[in-house]
Design an enzyme around this catalytic site. Structure first.
Site, PDB file in Angstrom:
ATOM      1  N   HIS A  97       0.794  -1.209  -0.299  1.00  0.00           N
ATOM      2  CA  HIS A  97      -0.170  -0.101   0.149  1.00  0.00           C
ATOM      3  C   HIS A  97       1.019   1.287   0.002  1.00  0.00           C
ATOM      4  CE1 HIS A  97      -3.799   2.425   1.087  1.00  0.00           C
ATOM      5  NE2 HIS A  97      -2.848   3.001   1.693  1.00  0.00           N
ATOM      6  N   HIS A 103     -10.117   2.392  -1.427  1.00  0.00           N
ATOM      7  CA  HIS A 103     -10.323   2.435  -0.066  1.00  0.00           C
ATOM      8  C   HIS A 103     -11.075   1.179   0.123  1.00  0.00           C
ATOM      9  CE1 HIS A 103      -9.888   4.463   4.000  1.00  0.00           C
ATOM     10  NE2 HIS A 103      -8.725   4.323   3.533  1.00  0.00           N
TER      11      HIS A 103
END
Lengths: 749, 265
Positions: A37, A101
């Site tokens: 990430h 997200h």
């Protein structure tokens, strides 16, 4: 401890920590910083293909290379800060960023989606931008999925849909930033992996873009308090979703938009008084990533005192404080002489702020708690982890014949397509987002008296300038060939932009993919990224920012590979924007571009359950010529209304124009459409790229035709009063739909 | 008379988010507007201003009830000054969240400040946030906020709220409002006929399709729709071939100017 560090890298760490064991704070920091990430190991690593190529960083080789080669003087900052920044007007720049997200939203849809919006807004604040618009693209499983189809740990699409939509609306509405553009897609490929893209566009005075942290500057942490929410958010987001994901609810942050609203006010005042030398947001990895990155990019070091961080819970362990991803926090570097004024502004806006450390010349990140050093790492070591190598198997699409009888009732086919969940009105979602706040929205997501679907949104951010920002998106996850899927998505973003009059478009890429450890996934990713280079270059549109979310895996398998391309263009005078609603009885309707038998992955073939034929391909040179001519026609005010042809092709595009119009409809002669097919249904529903339907001023059509001379285009009909669609097919058959039938099918009421 | 002497105070607090566009609208019609945070109001006197605006937003996150916290905050900090301000016939305008604040503070629909709120802006009957353009009919054009309009005129202005369903305590209260001509705007159909609660023309289920009300004297008005979002022609949802010159919301601000011009303090 849940570090998410691979065995190979653990061995590397063992080598590095020969003299002393690492502390828990250090290991956690490394785990966060090196996560997929935060570090994007796959995009920055090596790829070996099954046809024997070695590619060093697909990010640099493809996406960033095209931007570099295009070398636009209006690109101010690309791929280096929290958001991409391009030139605008009157000394202002536009900042843009799109995030995903997905993992948090799969576990806790409201909080996951809301903090997605909160995070991308902070990305804009993190380049000193004032947020002016939000975008969101959401992908869910079919809402009518049966409960017994869902494995344990996978939440029902309807639950996710409600929670995500409410979360996004709540954050944007509370912050007072209009949500102006987006899409909602339903498919089985998203049942296990919900996809939530959140984008934010902001503006800033060019000379306020300060990124100049100096030795001795203080590190000021401002905003919400630090708590146990959002611990291990990034390592969670870099792993596959399993049944146990529910246990990781604490990895999802808790949203409080009002804190961020106050924070925004304070940050913009500090910006306008030029009191700080640098700023970054606390997102993935929390304080550890923010402080480390800020020091590293300024070629400095940083000393942080954890005791100075205001906490939600007093008994937090040092490593928890260091990596917590609690929301609504920003880190600023402030010269000592400005500190008093900065703290005063924060206090006036009811924002808690504390000095938590100082930037020093050590090149290291050192963390103290109760006067003890609990972390002491070299920043060069930290930000240069060993490279990851992935293997890619290049996909080859199996050709398939199509066996589909030409239907007789074309009107019925149009109505069925209009009511398809992926095409029908998203009013239920759009109306719950405030798209008018700030009073700057020119072209709205649902435009006109009859509220038809706009191709792109336009906002006018500056009071004393007529220039508008044009925001569009392109997403075509159903085209099975990843190369042409990416090409079509890039062009769709440009087409949507051009349809309202946008030009000079910069684009953002957001990949949502399955595990890169699977060679087929990696091969598809590689093809898509190759197309990104080829077509952003050929279409003259630079990438300015992007983000990838890999490891979208669930018990139902990988996510449907999805590339979202967001386009940010400008229109020099918003009074010239073109909208989708038909304007004048008797005016001429033109189709621009040529229609081919390209229906593989199209809405029509999916409706019919057919997979085969050709996917839509793209002739970049032709596309550029067509779009350039269209923009000239817009600037010469020849275009009364315009709609791009995408999902559902000509049939759906024409119907959508009717939806937006009051008492006006279109007469359409399919025989006049430039095409290579003998089938009426293919002419109506092909999804060939580079096409628009344009209503042209009845008195000035000759000039319009002149602008397109040498290019494929044709007058296909006229605007008529009192009808919906009146279509003459290739065999001279007549198909009619009334305006109210069309509206009912699309709106559902 | 020149407008130089007339000043507006646009209040804000954490969560207010329509203060800027509201000030722009005021300035466009020539009223000097200052945006003032509630934290700094102590250093100012309300009586330096002739108009106070409570703009839209989500003050204090609209936790508890929309406008409830700011409403109480206003009473604690400003009650005495505000009562005098209203008594003297100066103007108070509440838009969206500002309307909710005025109701929660007991300033509307009463005269002066009532001890408890005597009306409410409840959750929309659609149970969700609604952002859409509505049609409003001018019921009373003799207030300082509507004097540039015709009675019965239909205005096109957007709403954006989750809590806008106007409720009174009783039928009798509603009758009082009607009798005192305190209902300023009602949601109507595009042709100007009563919406009679019909969604989406009445977007929130308001009693008697009420969209905006004033106090008995007419110098305090609250409305759910956002006139500052329908001020410039280019903000409108439908243009035709070219953008219109101006939006209907502008008339509210122009009315205020007319009122100021005609009135001598």
């Amino acid at each position: 401890m849940g570090l998410g560090i691979s065995l190979e890298r653990m061995r590397y760490l063992k080598q590095y920590f020969k003299e002393r064991p690492p502390t828990d704070v250090e290991l956690q920091m490394i785990g966060q910083t090196w996560s997929e990430h935060c570090f994007h190991n796959v995009f920055k690593g090596d790829v070996i293909t099954d046809d024997g190529r070695l590619i060093n960083s697909i990010l640099k080789t493809y996406i960033m290379r095209s931007t570099k080669e295009l070398d636009k003087d209006w690109c101010i900052s690309v791929f280096e800060d929290n958001a991409g920044i391009i030139d605008f007007d009157k000394g202002y720049a536009v900042a843009a960023k799109v995030e995903t997200h997905n993992h948090p939203s799969a576990v806790e849809p409201f909080g996951g989606a809301a903090t997605g919006v909160g995070g991308v807004i902070r990305d804009i604040l993190g380049v000193w931008g004032e947020p002016v618009a939000l975008t969101d693209v959401l992908c869910f499983g079919p809402l009518e999925t049966r409960y017994d189809e869902l494995p344990p740990g996978v939440k029902h699409p309807r639950y996710l849909y409600r929670g995500v939509v409410a979360g996004i609306g709540s954050y944007g509405n509370n912050m007072g930033i209009p949500t102006v553009s987006g899409a909602v897609i339903f498919d089985k490929g998203y049942t296990g992996n919900v996809v939530v893209y959140c984008g934010c566009i902001g503006i800033l005075p060019k000379d306020a873009y300060v990124r100049n942290t100096r030795r001795g500057d203080l590190a000021v942490l401002a905003g919400g308090r630090t708590g146990r929410d959002g611990i291990h958010g990034v390592t969670f987001a870099s792993a596959e979703l399993t049944e146990e994901a529910e246990e990781l609810r604490s990895a999802v942050q808790i949203p409080n938009p009002i804190v961020e609203e106050r924070l925004r006010r304070a940050i913009l005042r500090i910006r306008d008084e030029r009191l700080a030398t640098g700023i970054t947001d606390l997102g993935g990895g929390g304080l550890s990533c923010a402080a480390g990155e800020m020091a590293y990019r300024s070629k400095l070091g940083v000393d942080i005192e954890l005791d100075m961080v205001p906490l939600k819970a007093p008994d937090m362990a040092p490593w928890e404080i260091w990596v917590s991803e609690s929301q609504e926090r920003m880190l600023l570097s402030v010269p000592e002489e400005n500190l008093e004024r900065v703290l005063e502004i924060f206090s006036e806006e009811d924002v808690e702020a504390s000095v938590v450390g100082r930037f020093v010349e050590t090149g290291r990140v050192r963390v103290f708690t109760r006067k003890t050093v609990v972390c002491d790492l070299d920043l060069v070591f930290l930000f240069n982890p060993p490279k990851v190598t992935r293997r890619a198997r290049i996909p080859r699409l199996t050709p398939a014949w199509v066996d589909l009888k030409e239907p007789i009732d074309l009107a019925g086919e149009i109505l069925t397509l209009l009511s398809d969940p992926n095409i029908r009105s998203k009013e239920d979602v759009i109306r719950t987002y405030d798209h008018e706040v700030r009073g700057c929205t020119v072209v709205k997501p649902l435009h006109g008296e009859e509220a038809g679907p706009s191709d792109a949104a336009v906002v006018k951010p500056l009071r004393d300038s007529w220039t508008g920002i044009v925001i569009s998106c392109g997403v075509n996850p159903f085209y099975p060939d990843p190369y042409w899927m990416a090409a079509a998505s890039i062009e769709e973003a440009l087409r949507n932009n051009a349809a309202v009059g946008g030009r000079r478009v910069a684009i953002l890429d957001n990949f949502v993919w399955g595990s890169p450890e699977n060679e087929d996934n990696m091969g598809r990713l590689l093809k898509a990224v190759e197309a990104c280079y080829d077509f952003s270059k050929a279409l003259d549109t630079p990438f300015i920012s992007g983000k990838d979310s890999l490891y979208n895996e669930s018990p139902l398998g990988p996510v449907r590979p999805t590339l979202l391309v967001t386009g940010v263009g400008i229109i020099p005078d918003i009074r010239n924007v073109v909208t989708i609603s038909l304007k004048e009885e008797g005016s001429r309707v033109y189709i621009i571009g040529s229609t081919k038998e390209e229906l593989r992955g199209s809405a029509y073939f999916r409706l019919k359950g057919v997979d085969g034929g050709e996917v839509p391909k793209l002739d970049a040179k032709l596309s550029r010529s067509l779009i350039n001519s269209l923009i000239r026609a817009v600037d010469e005010k020849l275009v009364l209304s315009c709609h791009d042809l995408s999902e559902g092709g000509l049939g759906v595009a024409a119907a959508e124009m009717v939806v937006a119009s009051k008492n006006l409809g279109i007469e359409l002669d399919l025989g006049k459409v430039p095409s290579n097919t003998a089938r009426s249904d293919y002419v109506l529903f092909s999804e060939s790229t580079s096409r628009f339907l344009v209503e042209v001023d009845g008195a000035r059509w000759r000039r319009f035709e002149e602008l397109f001379s040498g290019l494929p285009f044709s007058m296909v009909g006229r605007v008529a009063r009192g009808i919906g669609l009146r279509i003459i097919d290739l065999k001279n058959g007549l198909h009619e739909l009334s305006g109210s039938e069309i509206k009912k099918a699309w709106r559902g009421y | 008379m020149s407008l130089n002497g007339f000043k507006a105070c646009v209040l804000r607090t954490g969560g207010t988010n329509c203060d800027l566009e509201t000030s722009i609208a005021l300035e466009e019609v020539g009223i000097k507007a200052e945006i003032i945070h509630m934290n700094r109001i102590e250093n100012k006197s309300l009586l330096d201003y002739h108009l106070v605006v409570f703009p839209g937003g989500f003050s204090y996150g609209d936790y508890v009830r929309a406008g409830a916290v700011w409403g109480k905050n206003v009473l604690v900090k400003l009650r005495i000054e505000l009562e005098r301000f209203i008594e003297e016939g100066r103007l108070v305008l509440g838009i969206c969240n500002g309307f909710q604040v005025l109701v929660e503070a007991g300033i509307l629909p009463g005269d002066g400040v009532s001890e408890t709120p005597s009306a409410a802006l409840a959750n929309n009957s659609s149970a969700r946030y609604e952002c859409r353009w509505v049609w409003l009919r001018v019921e009373n054009n003799e207030t300082p906020f509507t004097m540039m309009m015709e009675k019965g005129e239909v205005l096109r202005i957007p709403v954006g709220h989750a809590e806008g369903r106007f409720l009174t305590r009783s039928e009798k209260d509603l009758e009082e409002l009607k009798k005192n001509r305190q209902i300023v705007f009602r949601y109507v159909l595009p042709n100007g006929d009563c919406a009679n609660g019909l969604y989406p023309f009445n977007p929130n289920g308001s009693t008697y399709d009420v969209a905006g009300i004033c106090n008995r004297k007419g110098n305090v008005m609250g409305m759910m729709p956002h006139p500052e979002r329908a001020f410039f022609g280019w903000q409108l949802v439908e243009w035709g071939k070219t953008p219109p010159e101006r939006g209907d919301g502008r008339k509210i601000f122009e009315s205020i100017v007319k009122y100021f011009r005609e009135r001598i303090y």
